[in-house]
Design an enzyme around this catalytic site. Sequence first.
Site, PDB file in Angstrom:
ATOM      1  N   CYS A   1      -2.956   8.550   3.561  1.00 43.74           N
ATOM      2  CA  CYS A   1      -2.653   8.059   2.175  1.00 43.74           C
ATOM      3  C   CYS A   1      -3.853   8.306   1.317  1.00 43.74           C
ATOM      4  CB  CYS A   1      -2.059   6.569   2.222  1.00 43.74           C
ATOM      5  SG  CYS A   1      -3.492   5.696   2.998  1.00 43.74           S
TER       6      CYS A   1
ATOM      7  N   GLU B   1       0.760  -1.204  -0.061  1.00 51.20           N
ATOM      8  CA  GLU B   1      -0.005  -0.030  -0.063  1.00 51.20           C
ATOM      9  C   GLU B   1       1.025   1.180  -0.070  1.00 51.20           C
ATOM     10  OE1 GLU B   1      -3.346  -0.293  -0.040  1.00 51.20           O
ATOM     11  OE2 GLU B   1      -3.133  -2.464   0.354  1.00 51.20           O
TER      12      GLU B   1
HETATM   13  P1  NAP Z   1       8.642   4.970   4.371  1.00 49.09           P
HETATM   14  O1  NAP Z   1       9.951   5.697   4.272  1.00 49.09           O
HETATM   15  O2  NAP Z   1       8.432   4.194   2.801  1.00 49.09           O
HETATM   16  O3  NAP Z   1       8.561   3.871   5.613  1.00 49.09           O
HETATM   17  C1  NAP Z   1       7.701   2.967   5.479  1.00 49.09           C
HETATM   18  C2  NAP Z   1       8.110   1.818   6.334  1.00 49.09           C
HETATM   19  O4  NAP Z   1       9.088   1.129   5.902  1.00 49.09           O
HETATM   20  C3  NAP Z   1       8.576   2.321   7.929  1.00 49.09           C
HETATM   21  O5  NAP Z   1       8.262   1.507   8.818  1.00 49.09           O
HETATM   22  C4  NAP Z   1      10.365   2.438   7.421  1.00 49.09           C
HETATM   23  O6  NAP Z   1      11.017   1.976   8.779  1.00 49.09           O
HETATM   24  C5  NAP Z   1      10.270   0.988   6.640  1.00 49.09           C
HETATM   25  N1  NAP Z   1      11.513   1.048   5.781  1.00 49.09           N
HETATM   26  C6  NAP Z   1      12.043   2.142   5.154  1.00 49.09           C
HETATM   27  N2  NAP Z   1      13.219   1.391   4.412  1.00 49.09           N
HETATM   28  C7  NAP Z   1      13.156  -0.042   4.622  1.00 49.09           C
HETATM   29  C8  NAP Z   1      13.863  -0.964   4.282  1.00 49.09           C
HETATM   30  N3  NAP Z   1      14.868  -0.715   3.466  1.00 49.09           N
HETATM   31  N4  NAP Z   1      13.525  -2.190   4.649  1.00 49.09           N
HETATM   32  C9  NAP Z   1      12.509  -2.562   5.611  1.00 49.09           C
HETATM   33  N5  NAP Z   1      11.763  -1.464   5.876  1.00 49.09           N
HETATM   34  C10 NAP Z   1      12.153  -0.185   5.581  1.00 49.09           C
HETATM   35  O7  NAP Z   1       7.445   5.625   4.176  1.00 49.09           O
HETATM   36  P2  NAP Z   1       6.878   6.678   5.471  1.00 49.09           P
HETATM   37  O8  NAP Z   1       7.612   7.951   4.968  1.00 49.09           O
HETATM   38  O9  NAP Z   1       7.086   6.405   6.715  1.00 49.09           O
HETATM   39  O10 NAP Z   1       5.231   6.945   5.111  1.00 49.09           O
HETATM   40  C11 NAP Z   1       4.833   7.986   4.425  1.00 49.09           C
HETATM   41  C12 NAP Z   1       4.435   7.352   2.903  1.00 49.09           C
HETATM   42  O11 NAP Z   1       3.508   6.300   2.888  1.00 49.09           O
HETATM   43  C13 NAP Z   1       3.599   8.305   2.108  1.00 49.09           C
HETATM   44  O12 NAP Z   1       4.141   8.426   0.819  1.00 49.09           O
HETATM   45  C14 NAP Z   1       2.151   7.685   2.140  1.00 49.09           C
HETATM   46  O13 NAP Z   1       1.346   7.926   0.903  1.00 49.09           O
HETATM   47  C15 NAP Z   1       2.287   6.266   2.475  1.00 49.09           C
HETATM   48  N6  NAP Z   1       1.303   5.712   2.989  1.00 49.09           N
HETATM   49  C16 NAP Z   1       0.462   4.921   2.171  1.00 49.09           C
HETATM   50  C17 NAP Z   1      -0.594   4.219   3.059  1.00 49.09           C
HETATM   51  C18 NAP Z   1      -1.446   3.183   2.188  1.00 49.09           C
HETATM   52  O14 NAP Z   1      -2.218   2.613   3.007  1.00 49.09           O
HETATM   53  N7  NAP Z   1      -1.478   3.026   0.953  1.00 49.09           N
HETATM   54  C19 NAP Z   1      -0.814   4.506   4.234  1.00 49.09           C
HETATM   55  C20 NAP Z   1       0.038   5.481   4.848  1.00 49.09           C
HETATM   56  C21 NAP Z   1       1.135   5.934   4.243  1.00 49.09           C
HETATM   57  P3  NAP Z   1      11.683   3.336   9.443  1.00 49.09           P
HETATM   58  O15 NAP Z   1      10.702   4.262   9.993  1.00 49.09           O
HETATM   59  O16 NAP Z   1      12.349   2.591  10.659  1.00 49.09           O
HETATM   60  O17 NAP Z   1      12.683   4.048   8.276  1.00 49.09           O
END
Ligand code: NAP
Length: 518
Positions: A296, A257
């Site tokens: 999101c 997602e």
């Molecule tokens: P993100 O940077 O992609 O992080 C999401 C999750 O992935 C976090 O738990 C992060 O951990 C982890 N992560 C990052 N790099 C990783 C890796 N190499 N290996 C394993 N895990 C890893 O996203 P964000 O900035 O937190 O969230 C915002 C984004 O999420 C927005 O773009 C939003 O649109 C999207 N979003 C989508 C939905 C949906 O349901 N479609 C819902 C909410 C948000 P750390 O925090 O420890 O880095």
Amino acid sequence: MPEMLASYIAGAWYTAPDEGTVVNDAATGEPVARVSSTGLDTQALVDHARSVGGPALRGMTFQARGAALKALATYLDANKVAYHELSLATGATRRDGAGDIDGGIGTLFAYSSRAKRELPDGYVLVDGDVESLGKEGTFAGRHVYTSLPGVVLQINAFNFPVWGMLEKLAPTVLAGVPTIVKPAGQTAYLTALVVRDIIASGALPEGALQLVCGGVGDLLDRLGGEDMIAFTGSASTAATLRGDDAVTARAARFNAETDSLNCSILGPDAVAGTQEFDLFVKEVGREITTKAGQRCTCIRRALVPEPAVDDVLSGLRGRLDRVVVGNPRSESVTMGSLVSLRQRDEVRDAVNALARAADVVYGDPMSVAPVDADPQRGAFMAPVVLLCDDVDRAEPHEVEAFGPVTTIIPYSEARDVGQIAARGGGSLVGSIVSYDPDFVRDVVLDAAPYHGRLLVLDRDCAGESTGHGSAIPQMVHGGPGRAGGGEELGGMRAVRHYMQRTGLQGSPAVIAALTGDS
Ligand code: NAP
């Protein structure tokens, strides 16, 4: 120094020995917790899920799993005051916190009651009828779903530290599969508090849920075909995970997602003075201020008939002028902060990128005077509206500003609007606000293949509508293309999502015996 968050692994709490990363209160800048997973034994995590949590869950019937969910929901509901207090540190208002906390607990209740009504008191789900496969009637087949013997690794985004975990946990418990949850570091303290209570409740068998606070380390190296990675977050992290050997070489299941340029479309019939016009303005205004636009599903693109642009803008100005930005602990505040100063910088950068193709027509992305807070220490931002007159520009369809930001995109021909919506490349949700059935039908047919969910909002359903941005247990949450290509929720289909579908063949008597209690 604030306390280090502990991870829960193999029945014990593990605290990393290093200093970790300090996470600050989003509104005050005060330290809240430290996060690190250094030294975490990832093999023990996976082994415990597979050898303890999985067998315990699979030993319960669907009915017993549903009852466990209900007990869990009841326990969390009785303890939720503490979650609401801590949620304020994420920058969320109390109202925002309700969507996360009560929404998450409500999802557990919803799945438990549907399980009671819809699932058997057995261990196997059937799919479709018995198929006769031979002329003599001695050979038959039926599809069955059984629990995956592995583990679901939830990797979650920062914006829903409670709902994000519980909306995945509910169907996985019903599916009989254990979970490891890895919350985003920025708000992991709230997830960790709820996980402590889940463990203390005793509602789920040991091993059904484990927690990793901090990075996943080499955890992915231990996952394979019987496991699933359920990811929520940015498209770029999804791409990294999708390319990992766990998925590409060992075929771990992967559900994503991700970010999404969701749109709301105002119909040409919905001119100022109609109920639909008012609904549209209210919905766009509410979307960009709820959770300071960090949902999101938030409306990033407002597609408006050219003649209606000025009216929409003045309607939005009227609403947004009443928004009070500030410390969510303050009674008068109606919009809190972004989750961190880093996130605020990212949103400002995204607004700059959008501003190459559009004019900022409301709000100053660089300045706001928050109530009861220091604008230097808290991640505050004013609501921002942009207007993009050039329908050929790509930016509004590609750049996600994950904050209180939306872009108005005028359209001239009603027949084009479905295609303009599709330029988002696949979205979680879109809404069409119109009382013209012909317009609505045309747009739905054009836009539906690009959306996981479509809301048609009008005077008849507005009173009961759950709104554009709310993901609810009954309807699909997920979307094609840019939205990640995944699917969550959507009723009991979500349970099957975490199970293996097998075409079972044999004599009709054997098939009946094996599926009899399903
Ligand atoms: P993100 O940077 O992609 O992080 C999401 C999750 O992935 C976090 O738990 C992060 O951990 C982890 N992560 C990052 N790099 C990783 C890796 N190499 N290996 C394993 N895990 C890893 O996203 P964000 O900035 O937190 O969230 C915002 C984004 O999420 C927005 O773009 C939003 O649109 C999207 N979003 C989508 C939905 C949906 O349901 N479609 C819902 C909410 C948000 P750390 O925090 O420890 O880095």
